[in-house]
Every structure is written in C-alpha cells, then in structure tokens.
Design a protein around this motif. Structure first.
Motif, PDB file in Angstrom:
ATOM      1  N   ALA A   1       0.932  -1.150  -0.032  1.00  0.00           N
ATOM      2  CA  ALA A   1      -0.144   0.082  -0.116  1.00  0.00           C
ATOM      3  C   ALA A   1       0.906   1.189   0.188  1.00  0.00           C
ATOM      4  N   LEU A   2       2.070   1.204   0.776  1.00  0.00           N
ATOM      5  CA  LEU A   2       2.737   2.404   0.714  1.00  0.00           C
ATOM      6  C   LEU A   2       3.502   2.623  -0.637  1.00  0.00           C
ATOM      7  N   ILE A   3       3.980   1.856  -1.134  1.00  0.00           N
ATOM      8  CA  ILE A   3       4.744   1.847  -2.654  1.00  0.00           C
ATOM      9  C   ILE A   3       3.889   2.207  -3.391  1.00  0.00           C
ATOM     10  N   SER A   4       2.490   1.753  -3.528  1.00  0.00           N
ATOM     11  CA  SER A   4       1.444   2.101  -4.648  1.00  0.00           C
ATOM     12  C   SER A   4       1.173   3.441  -4.455  1.00  0.00           C
ATOM     13  N   ALA A   5       0.908   4.105  -3.212  1.00  0.00           N
ATOM     14  CA  ALA A   5       0.456   5.364  -3.096  1.00  0.00           C
ATOM     15  C   ALA A   5       1.853   6.500  -3.486  1.00  0.00           C
ATOM     16  N   VAL A   6       2.912   6.046  -2.985  1.00  0.00           N
ATOM     17  CA  VAL A   6       4.358   6.802  -3.234  1.00  0.00           C
ATOM     18  C   VAL A   6       4.533   7.085  -4.752  1.00  0.00           C
ATOM     19  N   ARG A   7       4.244   5.660  -5.250  1.00  0.00           N
ATOM     20  CA  ARG A   7       4.800   5.711  -6.721  1.00  0.00           C
ATOM     21  C   ARG A   7       3.844   6.525  -7.774  1.00  0.00           C
ATOM     22  N   GLN A   8       2.679   6.842  -7.167  1.00  0.00           N
ATOM     23  CA  GLN A   8       1.626   7.504  -8.253  1.00  0.00           C
ATOM     24  C   GLN A   8       2.146   8.773  -8.866  1.00  0.00           C
ATOM     25  N   PRO A   9       2.809   9.484  -8.360  1.00  0.00           N
ATOM     26  CA  PRO A   9       3.315  10.737  -9.307  1.00  0.00           C
ATOM     27  C   PRO A   9       4.259  10.168 -10.320  1.00  0.00           C
ATOM     28  N   ALA A  10       5.102   9.333 -10.001  1.00  0.00           N
ATOM     29  CA  ALA A  10       5.967   8.731 -10.887  1.00  0.00           C
ATOM     30  C   ALA A  10       5.500   7.986 -11.943  1.00  0.00           C
ATOM     31  N   ASP A  11       4.243   7.258 -11.725  1.00  0.00           N
ATOM     32  CA  ASP A  11       3.514   6.622 -12.665  1.00  0.00           C
ATOM     33  C   ASP A  11       3.083   7.445 -13.900  1.00  0.00           C
ATOM     34  N   GLN A  12       2.658   8.625 -13.258  1.00  0.00           N
ATOM     35  CA  GLN A  12       2.048   9.687 -14.257  1.00  0.00           C
ATOM     36  C   GLN A  12       3.063  10.121 -15.304  1.00  0.00           C
ATOM     37  N   TRP A  13       4.438   9.963 -15.145  1.00  0.00           N
ATOM     38  CA  TRP A  13       5.466  10.270 -15.756  1.00  0.00           C
ATOM     39  C   TRP A  13       6.338   8.938 -16.493  1.00  0.00           C
ATOM     40  N   GLY A  14       5.705   8.058 -16.192  1.00  0.00           N
ATOM     41  CA  GLY A  14       6.189   6.789 -16.824  1.00  0.00           C
ATOM     42  C   GLY A  14       7.389   6.284 -16.364  1.00  0.00           C
ATOM     43  N   ILE A  15       7.715   6.869 -15.159  1.00  0.00           N
ATOM     44  CA  ILE A  15       9.123   6.565 -14.450  1.00  0.00           C
ATOM     45  C   ILE A  15       8.897   5.924 -13.212  1.00  0.00           C
ATOM     46  N   CYS A  16       9.851   4.960 -12.706  1.00  0.00           N
ATOM     47  CA  CYS A  16       9.724   4.129 -11.390  1.00  0.00           C
ATOM     48  C   CYS A  16      11.035   3.482 -11.112  1.00  0.00           C
ATOM     49  N   PRO A  17      11.450   3.644  -9.896  1.00  0.00           N
ATOM     50  CA  PRO A  17      12.679   2.870  -9.667  1.00  0.00           C
ATOM     51  C   PRO A  17      12.453   1.329  -9.835  1.00  0.00           C
ATOM     52  N   ALA A  18      13.632   0.585  -9.610  1.00  0.00           N
ATOM     53  CA  ALA A  18      13.457  -0.812  -9.700  1.00  0.00           C
ATOM     54  C   ALA A  18      12.665  -1.279  -8.374  1.00  0.00           C
ATOM     55  N   LEU A  19      11.499  -2.530  -8.476  1.00  0.00           N
ATOM     56  CA  LEU A  19      10.935  -2.741  -7.645  1.00  0.00           C
ATOM     57  C   LEU A  19      10.947  -4.316  -7.333  1.00  0.00           C
ATOM     58  N   PRO A  20      10.888  -4.631  -6.214  1.00  0.00           N
ATOM     59  CA  PRO A  20      10.595  -6.329  -5.995  1.00  0.00           C
ATOM     60  C   PRO A  20       9.435  -6.974  -6.631  1.00  0.00           C
ATOM     61  N   SER A  21       9.409  -8.169  -6.847  1.00  0.00           N
ATOM     62  CA  SER A  21       8.252  -8.802  -7.237  1.00  0.00           C
ATOM     63  C   SER A  21       7.169  -8.912  -6.218  1.00  0.00           C
ATOM     64  N   PHE A  22       5.816  -8.473  -6.504  1.00  0.00           N
ATOM     65  CA  PHE A  22       4.742  -8.596  -5.874  1.00  0.00           C
ATOM     66  C   PHE A  22       4.132  -9.607  -5.921  1.00  0.00           C
ATOM     67  N   GLU A  23       4.244 -10.656  -6.747  1.00  0.00           N
ATOM     68  CA  GLU A  23       3.502 -11.883  -7.071  1.00  0.00           C
ATOM     69  C   GLU A  23       3.244 -12.618  -5.817  1.00  0.00           C
ATOM     70  N   ASP A  24       2.120 -13.179  -5.817  1.00  0.00           N
ATOM     71  CA  ASP A  24       1.795 -13.786  -4.493  1.00  0.00           C
ATOM     72  C   ASP A  24       2.087 -13.114  -3.130  1.00  0.00           C
ATOM     73  N   TYR A  25       2.020 -11.744  -3.226  1.00  0.00           N
ATOM     74  CA  TYR A  25       2.558 -10.899  -2.142  1.00  0.00           C
ATOM     75  C   TYR A  25       1.611 -11.435  -0.881  1.00  0.00           C
ATOM     76  N   GLU A  26       0.363 -11.503  -0.894  1.00  0.00           N
ATOM     77  CA  GLU A  26      -0.315 -11.620   0.534  1.00  0.00           C
ATOM     78  C   GLU A  26      -0.026 -12.952   0.935  1.00  0.00           C
ATOM     79  N   ALA A  27       0.350 -14.229   0.159  1.00  0.00           N
ATOM     80  CA  ALA A  27       0.518 -15.448   0.682  1.00  0.00           C
ATOM     81  C   ALA A  27       1.899 -15.337   1.315  1.00  0.00           C
ATOM     82  N   ARG A  28       2.795 -14.674   0.597  1.00  0.00           N
ATOM     83  CA  ARG A  28       3.953 -14.872   0.939  1.00  0.00           C
ATOM     84  C   ARG A  28       4.446 -13.979   2.196  1.00  0.00           C
TER      85      ARG A  28
END
Length: 232
Positions: A13-40
C-alpha cells in the motif's frame, strides 16, 4: 501515510501510494516482485528475509528524493529533445546517423564537467594515510570503458571455454533494429512511417527476437546478454 513514522503501513500500500506521481510520468525505480504478495507475507517470508522490505524502502527513498526526480526529469527532457530532432529529420543518414549533433555536444559537455570534478577531488584513506586523485581511482574501476571492455572479453572467453568443455557451441550475435524502425531512410523525402520514431518498439525488439529465436529448434541456452544503446 506513516504519520512521520508513528504508524505502520503495509509495504504494498505504501509503495503504491508513493509511486503514483512517478507513474504519471512513466518512470519508477526498480521494485521487487509482488507476485503472491499476500500469501508470502502471511507465510512470514518477508520477516525471515528483509531483502524485500529493503528493496521497497530503497524505492520509497528514491521516489521522495529531490535529486532523483531532478535526474529523471532532466533525462526525460533530453529524450524528448532527441525525439523532436528525429521527427524533423536531424537524425538520419547524411546528417547525423546515430544521434543529433546537439545531443552529442551536450553529452560531451557533461563528460567534460564530470571529468573536471573527478580531477578536482581526492579519495583519502585516513587509516593508512593514503591519498589518491579521484580520477585515478575511477580509471582503475569498471567505470573506465577500457576496463569494462576487458572484463567483457574475459567473460566471453569464459563462456567459450565452458562451451568447449561441455560440448556446447559458443557463438556471438549482434541484433539491431531494421530500417523500418528508423524515422528516415536516406533523406527527408524517404520517410518510413510516422510511428517508427516511437522509442519503445526499437528497444523491445531485441527482447522479442531473443524470446522467439529458439522456439522452432530444440536448443538449450546459456546466455550472456549485452545491451548497447546511444546515451544522450
């Protein structure tokens, strides 16, 4: 979101909120995989290995850093300028085949400024009372293009020796974008297509080519992939 560190917030939730301005510009730093995040997360994987949270924290730090934003926006501006130069025909055979003259001048100027800064600073080891010019220290590292090339040759030789020892074949391929990805062929009158100046297809072509090149034959790949592009 964290009330200045007083409230715990879910990492996703934190990274989703913080990256919103960058997403509008189409830029973002490298992020870890969020696949199966809840289960992990429920399984305690992130508590046992903090590398996931550290990666998210690193991304948050970049997304809230003025210097990071300055570098990203400056790079986007340079790319936009180069894109405009391609559109009006300033990057083509007979004029400047690989990069616009302005971008090349700006690139050389940035290199000169960086080299002047390296020549004016020193690296100091107080424990051993050693002092070295920062430019000399950089010249001995892989930041030096010659050293980087030498390291590449060593790795390629290692691949070749591994192939011989294991009954494989070591080969070198160069994949480049065909002319349909160019804005112009030889002159302004030989315009290809307006959409061919878009940056993404030409960048994605090597990935698509690599992904599909072995589909029709039974091959086992051991790959060292190198990406080269014009930096502007």
């Amino acid at each position: 979101m964290t009330d200045y560190g007083h409230k715990q917030v879910d990492a996703k939730a934190l990274i989703s909120a913080v990256r919103q301005p960058a997403d509008q510009w189409g830029i973002c730093p490298a992020l870890p995989s969020f696949e199966d995040y809840e289960a992990r997360k429920a399984a305690g994987e992130f508590e046992r290995d903090p590398s996931f949270y550290n990666a998210v924290l690193g991304a948050v730090c970049r997304l809230t850093d003025d210097k990071w934003w300055t570098r990203q926006l400056e790079r986007m501006f340079r790319r936009y300028q180069e894109h405009a130069a391609i559109v009006v025909g300033k990057v083509r055979s007979g004029v400047s085949p690989y990069v616009s003259n302005k971008s090349l001048r700006d690139y050389k100027a940035r290199k000169q400024i960086a080299q002047a800064w390296l020549n004016g600073n020193f690296v100091i080891n107080r424990d051993h009372d050693l002092e070295m010019l920062l430019a000399d220290a950089v010249a001995t590292s892989v930041a030096n293009p010659q050293n980087r090339r030498n390291e590449l040759m060593v790795r390629m030789r290692g691949f070749e020796e591994y192939a011989k020892d294991n009954d494989y074949v070591g080969e070198f391929y160069t994949w480049t974008a065909p002319s349909r990805f160019h804005s112009y062929v030889k002159s302004k009158r030989e315009r290809v297509t307006p959409t061919s100046v878009i940056r993404a297809p030409a960048q994605e072509l090597p990935s698509v080519t690599y992904a599909t090149s072995g589909l029709n034959v039974a091959l086992r790949w051991h790959v060292m992939r190198l990406n080269f592009s014009v930096s502007v």
